[in-house]
Scaffold this active site. Structure first.
Site, PDB file in Angstrom:
ATOM      1  N   GLY A 170     -33.162   3.144   2.103  1.00 43.37           N
ATOM      2  CA  GLY A 170     -33.414   2.438   3.360  1.00 43.37           C
ATOM      3  C   GLY A 170     -33.103   3.230   4.617  1.00 43.37           C
ATOM      4  N   GLY A 171     -33.238   4.573   4.567  1.00 46.17           N
ATOM      5  CA  GLY A 171     -33.011   5.371   5.776  1.00 46.17           C
ATOM      6  C   GLY A 171     -31.623   5.109   6.332  1.00 46.17           C
ATOM      7  N   THR A 193     -36.381   6.433  -0.658  1.00 45.92           N
ATOM      8  CA  THR A 193     -35.112   6.743  -1.269  1.00 45.92           C
ATOM      9  C   THR A 193     -34.814   5.750  -2.388  1.00 45.92           C
ATOM     10  OG1 THR A 193     -34.446   7.420   0.935  1.00 45.92           O
ATOM     11  CG2 THR A 193     -32.679   7.018  -0.653  1.00 45.92           C
ATOM     12  N   ASN A 231     -38.301  10.391   1.252  1.00 46.48           N
ATOM     13  CA  ASN A 231     -38.237   9.818   2.597  1.00 46.48           C
ATOM     14  C   ASN A 231     -39.054   8.534   2.677  1.00 46.48           C
ATOM     15  OD1 ASN A 231     -37.183   9.676   5.152  1.00 46.48           O
ATOM     16  ND2 ASN A 231     -38.828  10.834   6.099  1.00 46.48           N
ATOM     17  N   SER A 248     -29.375  13.712   6.663  1.00 43.19           N
ATOM     18  CA  SER A 248     -29.711  12.558   5.822  1.00 43.19           C
ATOM     19  C   SER A 248     -28.756  11.397   6.104  1.00 43.19           C
ATOM     20  CB  SER A 248     -29.576  12.973   4.356  1.00 43.19           C
ATOM     21  OG  SER A 248     -29.696  11.859   3.509  1.00 43.19           O
ATOM     22  N   SER A 249     -29.167  10.212   5.660  1.00 47.26           N
ATOM     23  CA  SER A 249     -28.263   9.055   5.718  1.00 47.26           C
ATOM     24  C   SER A 249     -27.844   8.610   4.311  1.00 47.26           C
ATOM     25  CB  SER A 249     -28.953   7.873   6.399  1.00 47.26           C
ATOM     26  OG  SER A 249     -29.222   8.172   7.740  1.00 47.26           O
ATOM     27  N   THR A 254     -34.712  11.053  -2.832  1.00 40.16           N
ATOM     28  CA  THR A 254     -35.709  10.477  -1.939  1.00 40.16           C
ATOM     29  C   THR A 254     -36.904  11.383  -1.725  1.00 40.16           C
ATOM     30  OG1 THR A 254     -35.988   9.550   0.293  1.00 40.16           O
ATOM     31  CG2 THR A 254     -34.590  11.462   0.119  1.00 40.16           C
TER      32      THR A 254
HETATM   33  N1  GLY Z   1     -34.845  10.276   3.993  1.00 36.95           N
HETATM   34  C1  GLY Z   1     -33.798   9.366   4.205  1.00 36.95           C
HETATM   35  C2  GLY Z   1     -32.487  10.037   4.316  1.00 36.95           C
HETATM   36  O1  GLY Z   1     -32.276  11.067   3.732  1.00 36.95           O
HETATM   37  O2  GLY Z   1     -31.636   9.547   5.020  1.00 36.95           O
END
Ligand code: GLY
Length: 575
Positions: free
Chosen positions: A477-478, A384, A404, A455-456, A402
């Site tokens: 960073g997820g 991301t 991912n 997603s985050s 992103t």
């Molecule tokens: N791939 C990370 C997110 O979308 O949260």
């Protein structure tokens, strides 16, 4: 100046400083943000930021610039910048209106609930699973999202071809590799070498690219040239689509020509909440980012965070406890709202936060095993990268996109130069089992055809109390994106830091499960950690950097202040 005079001077300064207002910006020990009078871009590559600033100098608005930056990052920041992924573009226009463009990837039509589970009920690891290889990819949304933003919100002064042109030239003529990027290719060797085009492009066929080498991407240049001439539709219906679908077919991937043709971005209404009188605008589902951010801020409002102090054990305890509760709700309730009921309004309601925080004890950690998801009441009223752009008229774009994991699925679709995402891992590949980020997710976020994975990503814009834009921030960073954005907001509002300090300051992370606080290297003093351990908190085995953010602040005089996280590359460029 004599020593005596110098002494008097310092005494005078100290005396005068004692009259400074309590909310003076803290800049000690942190570098100052980059300043620009009119417009600015903060992204994770200086070439991309410069391209965005140039577009605005030529009359483009922040949306035009954001598109050109995103296309350029696909070339100069291949670990996360992309054509083969997706994201969210949050916009606050100069007139105060807001919108959110959701160009998140969609599951291919052939993707079903147990597609990543083998006959014995185990999660498939490696090729065929959700984290690497052809089946890991969702249908990319980036070209369609940029096209949508351009047609609806571009200035009309810059042509699409001119937005694609700088990225095309960078791919065709190449750019010099930084030390970091050359090494990053090497460290992802084990994944990238599995796929012929990735090996050829990013590993120089096994001979590796060195720092300073001119890195050209001819296949990506050809893809960009087609998109430049024929528009983003080419990616979904033209030769690029045919190349992607053909490569998928040969390698048992799921994405078909039909999937590509059917991809659609969606415009959504941003989430709005308040924190200590400041309006917070953020991303709605299919991101969990905005909900978790607002829910935690709602819980934190009851505590005097300013008084607790920036890096006190007391504050970190409260942060960990509020995050624990909100991530538990994330696992249960959050998913693509077009497929599952997500009780958004209840989850970000201040009275729900008040009930949720009732179980938080001073000086005593809860156990994640005992803290389940909450019960919001009432009816629903219905790897991301982030960059931020502010134009001369005050329109703000906060964009996170992103593929991912770093380098996504590691697959470069044959003949396209397009690195594909592994976003299918953001679904609950097997509900209740942790994903790439250790996140547990529930049934609502199961894999379904044409669904968007949860997603985050948390592109966020915060307003001053008078309603004018104050700062915008987002991160990579997820799930740690959410905590990075959260702590930037707290640092700005509660600790009076400027945007650079707010982004650079060490942070912590907690995500319910695993039941542990992650700290950063040198981020907590041993004494603080001891206190938190005495409260009953567990710590992750080793400290790691927690996400990396970029942001822009607009000061009271309208000066644009750009900030790139010290944890990563990049540069803010403005004029
Ligand atoms: N791939 C990370 C997110 O979308 O949260």
């Amino acid at each position: 100046m004599s020593t005596k005079k110098l002494g008097t001077y310092f005494v005078l300064i100290a005396f005068l400083s004692s009259f400074l207002p309590a909310n003076i910006k803290v800049s000690a020990a942190w570098r100052e943000p980059v300043r620009a009078r009119k417009a600015i871009v903060a992204s994770q590559h200086e070439l991309a930021s410069k391209i965005g600033a140039d577009i605005m100098k030529r009359g483009g608005n922040a949306v035009d610039a954001a598109i050109a930056v995103g296309l350029a990052l696909a070339v100069v920041y291949p670990e996360a910048g992309n054509l083969g992924g997706g994201g969210f573009m949050l916009i606050r226009f100069k007139d105060g209106k807001t919108t959110a463009i959701d160009y998140r990837e969609m599951a291919p039509a052939a993707a079903t609930r147990d597609i990543f589970v083998d006959k014995s009920g185990n999660l498939i690891k490696g090729e065929g699973g959700s984290t690497i290889g052809y089946r890991a990819s969702g249908v990319p949304g980036t070209p369609a999202g940029f096209d949508y933003a351009f047609k609806k919100y571009g200035s009309g002064k810059i042509k699409w071809a001119d937005l694609v042109d700088p990225a095309h030239k960078l791919a065709l003529n190449g750019y010099r590799l930084s030390y970091r990027l050359a090494n990053l290719f090497k460290s992802y060797k084990n994944n990238l070498e599995k796929y012929a085009d990735s090996k050829k492009i990013f590993l120089n066929n096994g001979n590796f690219h060195e720092e300073g080498a001119l890195f050209k991407q001819p296949e990506l240049a050809a893809t960009l040239a087609r998109m430049q001439k024929q528009g983003a539709k080419e990616f979904y219906e033209g030769k690029t689509a045919e190349l992607i679908a053909a490569d998928m077919k040969v390698n048992k991937g799921l994405i078909t020509l039909e999937d590509l043709k059917n991809y659609e971005p969606k415009e959504r209404t941003p989430l709005r909440g308040t924190y200590r009188g400041h309006e917070i605008i953020s991303m709605p589902p299919p991101s969990s980012g905005g909900i978790v951010l607002l829910q935690v801020l709602n819980m934190l409002e009851a505590y005097d965070i300013r008084k607790m102090g920036y890096n006190s054990a007391e504050k970190y305890h409260i942060l960990a406890e509020t995050l624990r509760r909100s991530f538990a709700d994330r696992a249960e309730y959050m998913a693509d709202p077009d497929f599952a009921d997500v009780p958004v309004a209840q989850l970000i309601d201040k009275s729900y936060a008040a009930r949720r925080r009732e179980s938080i004890k001073n000086n005593k950690a809860s156990s994640s095993k005992e803290i389940g998801y909450g019960k919001p009441l009432g009816k629903e009223s219905m790897d991301t990268t982030h960059y931020t752009v502010v134009d001369a008229e005050g329109t703000v774009v906060s964009n996170t996109y992103t593929i991912n994991d770093l380098y996504g699925s590691a697959v470069t679709a044959k003949g396209t130069g397009v690195l594909l995402n592994d976003e299918m891992d953001d679904f609950a590949a097997r509900p209740g089992t942790p994903n790439l980020f250790g996140l547990i997710q529930g049934e609502r976020n199961k894999v379904e055809p044409r669904k968007r994975p949860l997603s985050s990503m948390t592109p966020t814009i915060v307003l001053r109390k008078d309603g004018s834009p104050w700062f915008a921030v987002g991160a990579r960073g997820g799930p740690r994106i959410i905590t990075a954005v959260l702590q930037t907001v707290i640092n700005m509002i509660d600790h009076d830091m400027h945007i650079q300090a707010a982004i650079d300051a060490p942070r912590i992370h907690h995500q319910w499960f695993p039941d542990e606080i992650i700290q950063e290297p040198f981020g907590l003093s041993p004494d603080t950690r001891n206190i938190l351990e005495k409260f009953g908190h567990n710590f992750a085995a080793r400290p790691v950097n927690i996400a990396s953010a970029t942001g822009i602040e607009i000061d009271e005089k309208g000066v644009r202040l750009g900030a790139i996280d010290s944890r990563s590359d990049g540069e803010a460029i403005g004029y």
